[in-house]
Motif scaffolding. Sequence first.
Motif, mmCIF file in Angstrom:
data_model
loop_
_atom_site.group_PDB
_atom_site.id
_atom_site.type_symbol
_atom_site.label_atom_id
_atom_site.label_comp_id
_atom_site.label_asym_id
_atom_site.label_seq_id
_atom_site.Cartn_x
_atom_site.Cartn_y
_atom_site.Cartn_z
ATOM 1 N N GLU A 68 0.819 -1.212 0.000
ATOM 2 C CA GLU A 68 0.000 0.000 0.000
ATOM 3 C C GLU A 68 0.850 1.258 0.000
ATOM 4 O O GLU A 68 0.544 2.240 -0.699
ATOM 5 N N SER A 69 1.934 1.255 0.755
ATOM 6 C CA SER A 69 2.770 2.453 0.862
ATOM 7 C C SER A 69 3.406 2.844 -0.461
ATOM 8 O O SER A 69 3.721 4.016 -0.686
ATOM 9 N N GLU A 70 3.586 1.864 -1.333
ATOM 10 C CA GLU A 70 4.228 2.111 -2.626
ATOM 11 C C GLU A 70 3.225 2.136 -3.776
ATOM 12 O O GLU A 70 3.611 2.422 -4.918
ATOM 13 N N GLY A 71 1.967 1.801 -3.493
ATOM 14 C CA GLY A 71 0.961 1.746 -4.548
ATOM 15 C C GLY A 71 1.249 0.668 -5.570
ATOM 16 O O GLY A 71 1.062 0.875 -6.774
ATOM 17 N N VAL A 72 1.698 -0.500 -5.084
ATOM 18 C CA VAL A 72 2.131 -1.593 -5.964
ATOM 19 C C VAL A 72 1.402 -2.876 -5.603
ATOM 20 O O VAL A 72 1.226 -3.197 -4.421
ATOM 21 N N LEU A 73 0.991 -3.616 -6.618
ATOM 22 C CA LEU A 73 0.365 -4.922 -6.443
ATOM 23 C C LEU A 73 1.100 -5.950 -7.289
ATOM 24 O O LEU A 73 1.278 -5.755 -8.494
ATOM 25 N N LEU A 74 1.533 -7.048 -6.674
ATOM 26 C CA LEU A 74 2.042 -8.198 -7.410
ATOM 27 C C LEU A 74 0.865 -9.161 -7.533
ATOM 28 O O LEU A 74 0.467 -9.793 -6.553
ATOM 29 N N SER A 75 0.299 -9.254 -8.724
ATOM 30 C CA SER A 75 -1.003 -9.914 -8.903
ATOM 31 C C SER A 75 -0.913 -11.383 -9.266
ATOM 32 O O SER A 75 -1.948 -12.043 -9.408
ATOM 33 N N GLY A 76 0.310 -11.921 -9.416
ATOM 34 C CA GLY A 76 0.412 -13.312 -9.829
ATOM 35 C C GLY A 76 -0.302 -13.541 -11.151
ATOM 36 O O GLY A 76 -0.211 -12.708 -12.069
ATOM 37 N N ASP A 77 -1.044 -14.633 -11.241
ATOM 38 C CA ASP A 77 -1.770 -14.939 -12.477
ATOM 39 C C ASP A 77 -3.265 -14.707 -12.344
ATOM 40 O O ASP A 77 -4.061 -15.284 -13.080
ATOM 41 N N ALA A 78 -3.672 -13.845 -11.398
ATOM 42 C CA ALA A 78 -5.091 -13.503 -11.285
ATOM 43 C C ALA A 78 -5.465 -12.457 -12.324
ATOM 44 O O ALA A 78 -6.444 -12.609 -13.057
ATOM 45 N N LEU A 79 -4.683 -11.383 -12.407
ATOM 46 C CA LEU A 79 -5.011 -10.250 -13.270
ATOM 47 C C LEU A 79 -3.803 -9.863 -14.108
ATOM 48 O O LEU A 79 -2.702 -9.717 -13.588
ATOM 49 N N PHE A 80 -4.044 -9.707 -15.419
ATOM 50 C CA PHE A 80 -3.003 -9.286 -16.360
ATOM 51 C C PHE A 80 -3.419 -7.988 -17.037
ATOM 52 O O PHE A 80 -4.571 -7.551 -16.936
ATOM 53 N N ALA A 81 -2.498 -7.412 -17.783
ATOM 54 C CA ALA A 81 -2.834 -6.265 -18.622
ATOM 55 C C ALA A 81 -3.748 -6.751 -19.744
ATOM 56 O O ALA A 81 -3.329 -7.509 -20.614
ATOM 57 N N GLY A 82 -5.010 -6.369 -19.695
ATOM 58 C CA GLY A 82 -5.963 -6.729 -20.735
ATOM 59 C C GLY A 82 -6.485 -8.141 -20.657
ATOM 60 O O GLY A 82 -7.177 -8.596 -21.584
ATOM 61 N N SER A 83 -6.211 -8.855 -19.585
ATOM 62 C CA SER A 83 -6.672 -10.241 -19.504
ATOM 63 C C SER A 83 -6.763 -10.663 -18.036
ATOM 64 O O SER A 83 -6.491 -9.883 -17.128
ATOM 65 N N VAL A 84 -7.156 -11.925 -17.843
ATOM 66 C CA VAL A 84 -7.221 -12.516 -16.506
ATOM 67 C C VAL A 84 -6.637 -13.924 -16.588
ATOM 68 O O VAL A 84 -6.410 -14.458 -17.677
ATOM 69 N N GLY A 85 -6.442 -14.544 -15.444
ATOM 70 C CA GLY A 85 -5.854 -15.869 -15.420
ATOM 71 C C GLY A 85 -6.746 -16.931 -16.042
ATOM 72 O O GLY A 85 -7.977 -16.855 -15.950
ATOM 73 N N ARG A 86 -6.129 -17.931 -16.644
ATOM 74 C CA ARG A 86 -6.890 -19.046 -17.200
ATOM 75 C C ARG A 86 -7.458 -19.886 -16.064
ATOM 76 O O ARG A 86 -6.908 -19.934 -14.963
#
Length: 214
Positions: free
Chosen positions: A141-159
């Motif tokens: 939160e302090s850096e405004g950063v999320l490591l999303s793994g394979d849940a959410l991608f740029a323009g897509s979502v995980g299979r």
Amino acid sequence: MILEKLTVGTFQENCYILGDEASGTGVLVDPGDEAVRIALAVEQTGLEIEKILLTHAHIDHVGAVAALIDEYGCPVLAHRESEQLLEQLPTQALMMGLRFGKVPELDGYIEDEEELEVGNLTLRALYTPGHAPGHLAFYLESEGVLLSGDALFAGSVGRTDLPGGDAGQLMRSIRERLLVLPDTTVVHPGHGPQTTIGNERSYNPFLQQGGGIL
């Protein structure tokens, strides 16, 4: 904050080196392959790796874990539900025509909403299953950063067509755990380029009314 991305292996998976410059401590997130290359990149940062964090345990996210445990002697942490996928790594490999070496073991479990300290940085674990059992995202939160793994991608979502996948569960995870974050949050996914929560909320076709899912 130090945050470096290395895109590794056949599956072009994003491994992240995350660290606190002030304390010199760091973590590896999802070291999927090319252990030597990852170790050399860590050396360039000057960080002391204190743990390995897994968003989930698909083969492309854990392939270098065993070798890096030998390198750093650090614990490996993930959600409890990821353990079943780790045990199935040889089977995952066979399904893809590959062979898998030593299967790593978890040294501890990460709970939903647990806060993980990396020097002066705090990562909050967000339970986001659907792509895989026990999937986690890590929010700074302090850096405004999320490591999303394979849940959410740029323009897509995980299979969701792999064992343990669930399309409805994935969409709930994204909408209830990720899209509630500030629009300016920078998303660093497990594959592909970075994006923002606001951009995905507005333009990701899988998140629009009637959008499909893999």
